[in-house]
Each structure stands twice: as structure tokens, then as C-alpha cells.
Design an enzyme around this catalytic site. Structure first.
Site, PDB file in Angstrom:
ATOM      1  N   ASP A  24       0.830  -1.207   0.000  1.00 18.48           N
ATOM      2  CA  ASP A  24       0.000   0.000   0.000  1.00 18.48           C
ATOM      3  C   ASP A  24       0.867   1.260   0.000  1.00 18.48           C
ATOM      4  O   ASP A  24       1.974   1.256   0.530  1.00 18.48           O
ATOM      5  CB  ASP A  24      -0.918  -0.018   1.234  1.00 18.48           C
ATOM      6  CG  ASP A  24      -2.081   0.955   1.097  1.00 18.48           C
ATOM      7  OD1 ASP A  24      -2.394   1.371  -0.038  1.00 18.48           O
ATOM      8  OD2 ASP A  24      -2.678   1.317   2.132  1.00 18.48           O
ATOM      9  N   HIS A  41       2.236   3.618  -9.071  1.00 15.87           N
ATOM     10  CA  HIS A  41       2.001   2.195  -9.357  1.00 15.87           C
ATOM     11  C   HIS A  41       3.175   1.604 -10.148  1.00 15.87           C
ATOM     12  O   HIS A  41       3.597   0.475  -9.903  1.00 15.87           O
ATOM     13  CB  HIS A  41       0.690   2.009 -10.120  1.00 15.87           C
ATOM     14  CG  HIS A  41      -0.527   2.362  -9.299  1.00 15.87           C
ATOM     15  ND1 HIS A  41      -0.725   1.876  -8.035  1.00 15.87           N
ATOM     16  CD2 HIS A  41      -1.608   3.155  -9.562  1.00 15.87           C
ATOM     17  CE1 HIS A  41      -1.871   2.347  -7.541  1.00 15.87           C
ATOM     18  NE2 HIS A  41      -2.418   3.134  -8.440  1.00 15.87           N
ATOM     19  N   LEU A 135      10.793 -20.441  -4.958  1.00 14.07           N
ATOM     20  CA  LEU A 135       9.698 -19.662  -4.370  1.00 14.07           C
ATOM     21  C   LEU A 135       8.361 -19.853  -5.109  1.00 14.07           C
ATOM     22  O   LEU A 135       8.327 -19.911  -6.341  1.00 14.07           O
ATOM     23  CB  LEU A 135      10.115 -18.186  -4.461  1.00 14.07           C
ATOM     24  CG  LEU A 135       9.096 -17.142  -4.062  1.00 14.07           C
ATOM     25  CD1 LEU A 135       8.879 -17.142  -2.560  1.00 14.07           C
ATOM     26  CD2 LEU A 135       9.571 -15.758  -4.512  1.00 14.07           C
TER      27      LEU A 135
HETATM   28  C1  IPE Z   1      -5.483  -2.778  -0.158  1.00 22.08           C
HETATM   29  O1  IPE Z   1      -5.126  -1.444  -0.323  1.00 22.08           O
HETATM   30  C2  IPE Z   1      -5.463  -3.487  -1.466  1.00 22.08           C
HETATM   31  C3  IPE Z   1      -4.173  -3.608  -2.134  1.00 22.08           C
HETATM   32  C4  IPE Z   1      -3.008  -3.188  -1.709  1.00 22.08           C
HETATM   33  C5  IPE Z   1      -4.224  -4.302  -3.375  1.00 22.08           C
HETATM   34  P1  IPE Z   1      -6.219  -0.297  -0.415  1.00 22.08           P
HETATM   35  O2  IPE Z   1      -5.461   0.975  -0.557  1.00 22.08           O
HETATM   36  O3  IPE Z   1      -7.209  -0.604  -1.465  1.00 22.08           O
HETATM   37  O4  IPE Z   1      -6.918  -0.398   1.007  1.00 22.08           O
HETATM   38  P2  IPE Z   1      -7.924   0.603   1.748  1.00 22.08           P
HETATM   39  O5  IPE Z   1      -9.011   0.938   0.788  1.00 22.08           O
HETATM   40  O6  IPE Z   1      -7.123   1.827   2.111  1.00 22.08           O
HETATM   41  O7  IPE Z   1      -8.384  -0.141   2.941  1.00 22.08           O
HETATM   42  C1  IPE Z   2      -1.682   0.212  -3.392  1.00 17.18           C
HETATM   43  O1  IPE Z   2      -1.426   1.558  -3.388  1.00 17.18           O
HETATM   44  C2  IPE Z   2      -1.904  -0.331  -4.780  1.00 17.18           C
HETATM   45  C3  IPE Z   2      -3.288  -0.797  -5.049  1.00 17.18           C
HETATM   46  C4  IPE Z   2      -4.270  -0.791  -4.215  1.00 17.18           C
HETATM   47  C5  IPE Z   2      -3.520  -1.300  -6.368  1.00 17.18           C
HETATM   48  P1  IPE Z   2      -2.616   2.616  -3.342  1.00 17.18           P
HETATM   49  O2  IPE Z   2      -2.992   2.934  -4.753  1.00 17.18           O
HETATM   50  O3  IPE Z   2      -3.710   2.160  -2.485  1.00 17.18           O
HETATM   51  O4  IPE Z   2      -1.882   3.856  -2.711  1.00 17.18           O
HETATM   52  P2  IPE Z   2      -2.489   4.882  -1.671  1.00 17.18           P
HETATM   53  O5  IPE Z   2      -2.992   4.098  -0.500  1.00 17.18           O
HETATM   54  O6  IPE Z   2      -3.590   5.602  -2.361  1.00 17.18           O
HETATM   55  O7  IPE Z   2      -1.338   5.766  -1.334  1.00 17.18           O
HETATM   56 MG    MG Z   3      -4.137   2.415  -0.504  1.00 15.33          MG
END
Ligand code: IPE
Ligand code: IPE
Ligand code: MG
Length: 255
Positions: A24, A41, A135
Site C-alpha cells: 500500500d 504504481h 519460491l
Molecule cells: C489494499 O489497499 C489493497 C491492495 C493493496 C491491493 P487499499 O489501498 O485498497 O486499502 P484501503 O481501501 O485503504 O483499505
Molecule cells: C496500493 O497503493 C496499490 C493498489 C491498491 C492497487 P494505493 O494505490 O492504495 O496507494 P495509496 O494508498 O492511495 O497511497
Molecule cells: Mg491504498
């Protein structure tokens, strides 16, 4: 962590067999740099490569990466499309490399929501690497813990309807055997980057006794040293699985 400690990680039998990560913070990483979330990303994919490499080198058995949740469809359409394109491009570029490194690729999640082309590439990646023995890299894509438990119940119900399972009591083992992770050990270590301290519908059943580790580091900044810090924290904990501390120390119980 000093280098000496790092070298010790490898030979230690207390290393986690299965590490599961919520990657995240990509969006915030980019926004902090006044760049579009897409750049975050893309930077996140580079971290994936480094972490996979580390886990393969240090004989981690299973690495599960949460790439796209069943709730992430709620994001703006442009971001969802970008993530799908990035997923496809990454598979196209990386499958041969994973195969050369003896890594077995697996997906968990409801893949029927993805385009035919993407589903085909996922199946191809799994087939090409299925006999690899280093792995196991599990990518959770359109995955949700609720989905996993529902699909397990669905499979059990179907088997009961056809008579393959006859009025069998619903046991933990039966549910385990029908989860998308049936053939894998439960995660020993859960890591969530990006500062949020929640599970966000990830492997709800499987995390029952997993050690949880949260770090504010945003996923694109997470590196091999950050992973070693997480493993070090894991190794400093006493896992008790309900026993007392003394029972574990006396080794009078098998965990
Ligand atoms: C969780 O992250 C999903 C992934 C990393 C794929 P999110 O950014 O979607 O989670 P929330 O919405 O903050 O809980
Ligand atoms: C995690 O990073 C990647 C996915 C959920 C695909 P985020 O896109 O949730 O990044 P933040 O949380 O908005 O910074
Ligand atoms: Mg996120």
C-alpha cells in the site's frame, strides 16, 4: 540492521515460510512528488521485483502479494484501466524471468472479472511455471477474504449436491481444503506498508495466527532492508498458538 545480522537470516530455521504483503501507498508516494498516481504504481512494480528476488534468494517458500482487491473496482475508471494495463504489461515482461529463476507463479482471486486476454496470460504464466520448485509467488488479484470464504462454501455446497460429500460436518479442515490457498501454508508474517493498520479484506481466514507487521514506509520506498527489518521483528516474537509462554520455552508442545 548490521550486515552480520543480515547474513544470519538465511541459515535460520525460524524464518517465515510464508510472507503475505499488502503493498500500500503507491498513490501517496506519487502525490508527494506532485506526480500522477500512475507513476506510483509503476514505481511499485520495481519494488515487487526486488522483494521477489530477495525472497527467492533467501529461500522463503511462499510470497503472497495483494495486487488488486475486490474493492479496488470502486476506484476511478481511469485508475482501474491503468492498473489492468500495468498488470498485463508486467506479466508479459516478467513470466519468462520468473520461470528462469525457478519461481512458481500462482493467482488467487476471482479472475472471471478480468479481460479474456488477461485471464489467458494469467493461465499461461501459471502453466509455464507450475513445476518450478523455488519460491511460490502468489499474486492476489481481484481477491477478497470474503470472496475466498464464499467460494469455498460454494464448492462444498456443490459437492454436497452431487453427493461427492455426503452430509459431512463442516470442519475447519474442510473449509481450509476449499480455500484458494488450500495447498499452501498459512502466512507466518503479514506486512502492510503505507501506514494504515487494517487488513482490508485480505486472507481473513488464513491470517488467524499470522504475526502482523505494519510500517509507514510507502510501497515504492520499501526495499530489501525494510523487509529484513520486518523479518527481524517476526523473529523476535514468541508465537504461542494459545499455549503459555512457559510451555513454548520448555518445548513441551509442538506448535
Ligand atoms: C489494499 O489497499 C489493497 C491492495 C493493496 C491491493 P487499499 O489501498 O485498497 O486499502 P484501503 O481501501 O485503504 O483499505
Ligand atoms: C496500493 O497503493 C496499490 C493498489 C491498491 C492497487 P494505493 O494505490 O492504495 O496507494 P495509496 O494508498 O492511495 O497511497
Ligand atoms: Mg491504498
Amino acid at each position: 540492521m548490521p550486515t552480520d545480522d543480515r547474513n544470519k537470516l538465511e541459515s535460520d530455521s525460524n524464518n517465515p515460510r510464508h510472507i503475505a504483503i499488502i503493498m500500500d501507498g503507491n498513490g501517496r508516494w506519487a502525490q508527494k512528488r506532485f506526480m500522477p498516481r500512475a507513476v506510483g504504481h509503476q514505481a511499485g512494480v520495481k519494488t515487487v521485483r526486488k522483494i521477489v528476488e530477495y525472497c527467492a534468494k533467501h529461500k522463503v517458500e511462499v510470497l503472497t502479494l495483494f495486487a488488486f482487491s475486490s474493492e479496488n473496482w470502486r476506484r476511478p475508471e481511469a485508475e482501474v484501466s491503468l492498473l489492468m494495463a500495468l498488470f498485463m504489461a508486467t506479466l508479459q515482461r516478467e513470466i519468462n524471468k520468473l520461470d528462469r529463476n525457478n519461481i512458481r507463479l500462482r493467482f488467487i482471486g476471482d479472475r472471471t472479472a478480468f479481460s479474456d486476454k488477461l485471464q489467458q496470460k494469467m493461465a499461461e504464466g501459471e502453466a509455464q511455471t507450475q513445476n518450478n520448485t523455488a519460491l511460490t509467488l502468489v499474486v492476489a488479484a481481484n481477491y477478497g477474504g470474503h470472496w475466498d470464504i464464499c467460494q469455498a462454501f460454494q464448492k462444498v455446497a456443490e459437492k454436497m449436491a452431487t453427493g461427492e460429500l455426503k452430509n459431512q460436518a463442516i470442519s475447519e479442515q474442510l473449509i481450509n481444503q476449499h480455500l484458494s490457498t488450500a495447498d499452501l501454508p498459512d502466512p507466518d508474517l503479514f506486512i502492510r506498508t503505507g501506514g494504515e493498520q487494517r487488513v482490508s479484506n485480505f486472507m481473513l481466514w488464513q491470517l488467524a495466527y499470522t504475526e502482523l507487521y505494519f510500517t509507514a514506509t510507502l510501497w515504492p520506498d520499501f526495499d530489501q532492508n525494510s523487509l529484513e527489518d520486518a523479518i527481524k521483528s517476526f523473529k523476535s516474537r514468541q508465537r504461542r498458538f494459545g499455549h503459555t509462554s512457559e510451555q513454548v520455552l520448555n518445548k513441551s508442545v509442538t506448535l
